[in-house]
Design an enzyme around this catalytic site. Structure first.
Site, PDB file in Angstrom:
ATOM      1  N   ASP A 239      -1.877  15.817  -5.460  1.00 44.27           N
ATOM      2  CA  ASP A 239      -1.954  15.225  -4.130  1.00 44.27           C
ATOM      3  C   ASP A 239      -2.421  16.288  -3.132  1.00 44.27           C
ATOM      4  O   ASP A 239      -3.226  17.162  -3.484  1.00 44.27           O
ATOM      5  CB  ASP A 239      -0.592  14.633  -3.739  1.00 44.27           C
ATOM      6  CG  ASP A 239      -0.726  13.423  -2.842  1.00 44.27           C
ATOM      7  OD1 ASP A 239      -0.960  13.605  -1.631  1.00 44.27           O
ATOM      8  OD2 ASP A 239      -0.607  12.280  -3.337  1.00 44.27           O
ATOM      9  N   HIS A 291       1.157  13.790   2.991  1.00 42.18           N
ATOM     10  CA  HIS A 291       1.203  12.778   1.945  1.00 42.18           C
ATOM     11  C   HIS A 291       1.819  13.322   0.664  1.00 42.18           C
ATOM     12  O   HIS A 291       2.675  12.672   0.041  1.00 42.18           O
ATOM     13  CB  HIS A 291      -0.214  12.255   1.691  1.00 42.18           C
ATOM     14  CG  HIS A 291      -0.277  11.039   0.838  1.00 42.18           C
ATOM     15  ND1 HIS A 291      -0.444  11.087  -0.533  1.00 42.18           N
ATOM     16  CD2 HIS A 291      -0.210   9.726   1.158  1.00 42.18           C
ATOM     17  CE1 HIS A 291      -0.474   9.863  -1.017  1.00 42.18           C
ATOM     18  NE2 HIS A 291      -0.339   9.008  -0.017  1.00 42.18           N
ATOM     19  N   SER A 462       0.561   4.233  -2.869  1.00 40.01           N
ATOM     20  CA  SER A 462       0.834   5.658  -3.085  1.00 40.01           C
ATOM     21  C   SER A 462       2.274   5.893  -3.502  1.00 40.01           C
ATOM     22  O   SER A 462       2.551   6.495  -4.551  1.00 40.01           O
ATOM     23  CB  SER A 462       0.533   6.450  -1.811  1.00 40.01           C
ATOM     24  OG  SER A 462      -0.833   6.481  -1.534  1.00 40.01           O
TER      25      SER A 462
END
Length: 521
Positions: A239, A291, A462
């Site tokens: 990520d 994120h 996600s």
């Protein structure tokens, strides 16, 4: 990759030259067989979007040479070329980087590229062409400016694919500013105000907070914890990295009921480059997006004593890899970073699960090679089916690379268990779903913020993907000697659609308590 560092004056001159070469109105080199100018970005985007709407996929190998060349000119000129020996067919060998036959093919392809490029740029050398070094995959990342080079590569039996690495439709800018990052899955990832105990989370006996979607009516997580906590299973999260200010992914990773496990914070995304020459600071494992920190927390945050949100597999080992700036993989160095991350994970014998909650709209042969490399080493790979952004909403079903057969595509559903989450993609490639949106108050699951113990919340496919990785870690920890195929069979057998797979939601929602054998179907 060459390691020379550009001076400010030289960098400015190159940037100016690049800007002067790339505007849509500039004519391209003349050619009798092709249009005399590169497609504009709008024309490229229209072509890609039309294909996506028609088929759900855009494969650069099926696009014309002129389209590929236009995409190079409208991005950074970096072409990914997959090579092979003549008449090769079948799976890529594990030793392509050292196999003499494959390396001979590499040399021949590089010579072909150099010969074509030197027709217009006689000063070039082979070293000038290489944008990124590749030591594992049978791939060349090269700077290509001429349409004739694309045509020559396509005519060669030594070439598997020749694709632009850094072009995606509606790509706002090559160097992403704050506004672009925000619309690409990034944000402040600060603590969410107004969370309500008993509704948004349950306070566990040691004081940690269990997110509402870990309740037994959704996935049986809290019951499963009586049998398995993920101990002994190592998960890789590919990520945007993890925050060095979040102690629960650092010094406090082992606390409370989480003990004896390891965490590593790595980076595979290369530095910025211009025509193959790196510039700027070295990249670090630190998350500048937010994120990656949320994904790591949802998967494996500790069950500690500090009141933070607990992850699905709170005793799993974890590796966070910073492979990209944000969720939308629209830069050459992000494609390279992701590919290298899969290779890294594939080469770690102790890694069993790889989770990636990022993607793109167009194909990437290099990412496919890397994913197949990891898959060939027994890894179970989860990829997000897709979370809509302002430019991708309503365009595609399952995004790339979740659409690859080696990846297990995950999406999110609402707490009514039958409706996709507002921003989640669905389609025939989806394998499993995770509950991640409370409809009544539009609440997403709890996870770790960039710092501190007060939870943040995160949504989309996600978090569904990272959560599914954690759920699977619980199952594999319960049955540590089983293979990937056996674990997948257990997940399917414990899923809501086990008797009839859905064309939109696959096998549906897994009851992990059933999968670990402590709750009947």
């Amino acid at each position: 990759m060459r390691t020379s560092i550009l001076s400010g004056a030289v960098l400015a001159a190159l940037l100016l030259a690049a800007c002067q070469r790339q505007p849509d109105e500039q004519p391209a080199p003349q050619s009798e067989a092709e249009p005399t100018a590169a497609l504009t970005t709008q024309q490229l985007d229209d072509q890609i979007m039309a294909r996506l709407r028609e088929t759900g996929k855009f494969d650069w190998n099926q696009a014309s040479a002129h389209t590929v060349w236009s995409a190079l000119r409208r991005s950074d000129y970096v072409l990914s070329v997959g090579y092979q020996p003549a008449s090769f067919s079948g799976q890529l060998p594990a030793d392509a980087a050292s196999n003499a036959v494959w390396q001979q093919a590499r040399a021949q392809v590089l010579d072909l590229i150099l010969a074509e490029e030197q027709k217009v740029h006689p000063e070039l050398t082979a070293a000038d062409l290489v944008a990124y070094d590749e030591t594992v995959l049978p791939t060349l990342d090269v700077t290509v400016r001429e349409l004739s080079t694309i045509k020559a590569l396509r005519a060669s039996g030594l070439v598997r694919y020749a694709e632009p690495m850094g072009y995606e439709p509606n790509r706002p800018t090559a160097n992403k500013g704050a506004a672009v990052l925000s619309s690409s899955g990034c944000g402040s990832n600060t603590a969410t105000a107004g969370l309500v105990a008993g509704a948004d989370y349950t306070v566990l006996s040691n004081g940690s907070k269990s997110s509402w979607n870990q309740a037994d009516q959704y996935h049986g997580v809290r019951t499963a914890w009586g049998q398995s906590t993920g101990r002994g299973v190592k998960v890789v999260i590919i990520d945007s990295g993890s925050s060095d200010a979040q102690e629960n992914l650092g010094s406090a990773f082992n606390q409370g009921l989480s003990s004896g496990r390891s965490i590593e914070r790595l980076v595979t995304m290369p530095r910025n480059t211009l025509f193959g020459i790196p510039y700027g600071d070295q990249e670090t494992p630190n998350d500048g997006c937010g994120h990656g920190t949320s994904m790591a927390g949802a998967c494996a945050a500790p069950r500690g004593t500090d009141g933070a949100a607990v992850g699905m597999a709170y005793n799993a080992n974890l590796i966070t890899v910073r492979a990209a700036e944000d969720v939308f993989l629209d830069a050459s160095r992000e494609v390279k970073g992701v590919s290298d991350a899969f290779i890294l994970a594939g080469n770690r014998a102790t890694v069993r699960i790889i989770s990636m909650s990022m993607g793109r709209l167009t194909s990437s042969g290099q990412m496919a090679d890397a994913i197949r490399y990891a898959y060939g080493r027994g890894k179970l790979i989860f990829c997000a089916a897709g979370t809509s952004f302002d430019w991708s909403a309503g365009v595609v079903g399952v995004i790339y690379p979740a659409s690859l057969p080696e990846a297990v595509a995950i999406t999110g559903v609402k707490d009514n268990l039958t409706t996709r989450c507002d921003e989640c993609h669905v389609g025939s490639d989806v394998e499993f779903t995770v509950v991640m949106q409370r409809t009544s108050v539009d609440r997403r699951p709890l996870t770790l913020a960039m710092s501190g113990d007060a939870p943040s919340t995160v949504g989309g496919s996600s978090v569904a993907t990272a959560s599914m990785a954690g759920l699977t870690a619980l199952v594999w920890a319960r049955y540590p000697t089983e293979t990937r195929a056996q674990i997948m069979s257990r997940l399917v057998a414990a899923s809501s659609n086990r008797s009839a797979r859905s064309s939109s939601f696959g096998w549906g929602r897994v009851n992990v308590a059933t999968a670990v054998g402590v709750q009947p179907l």
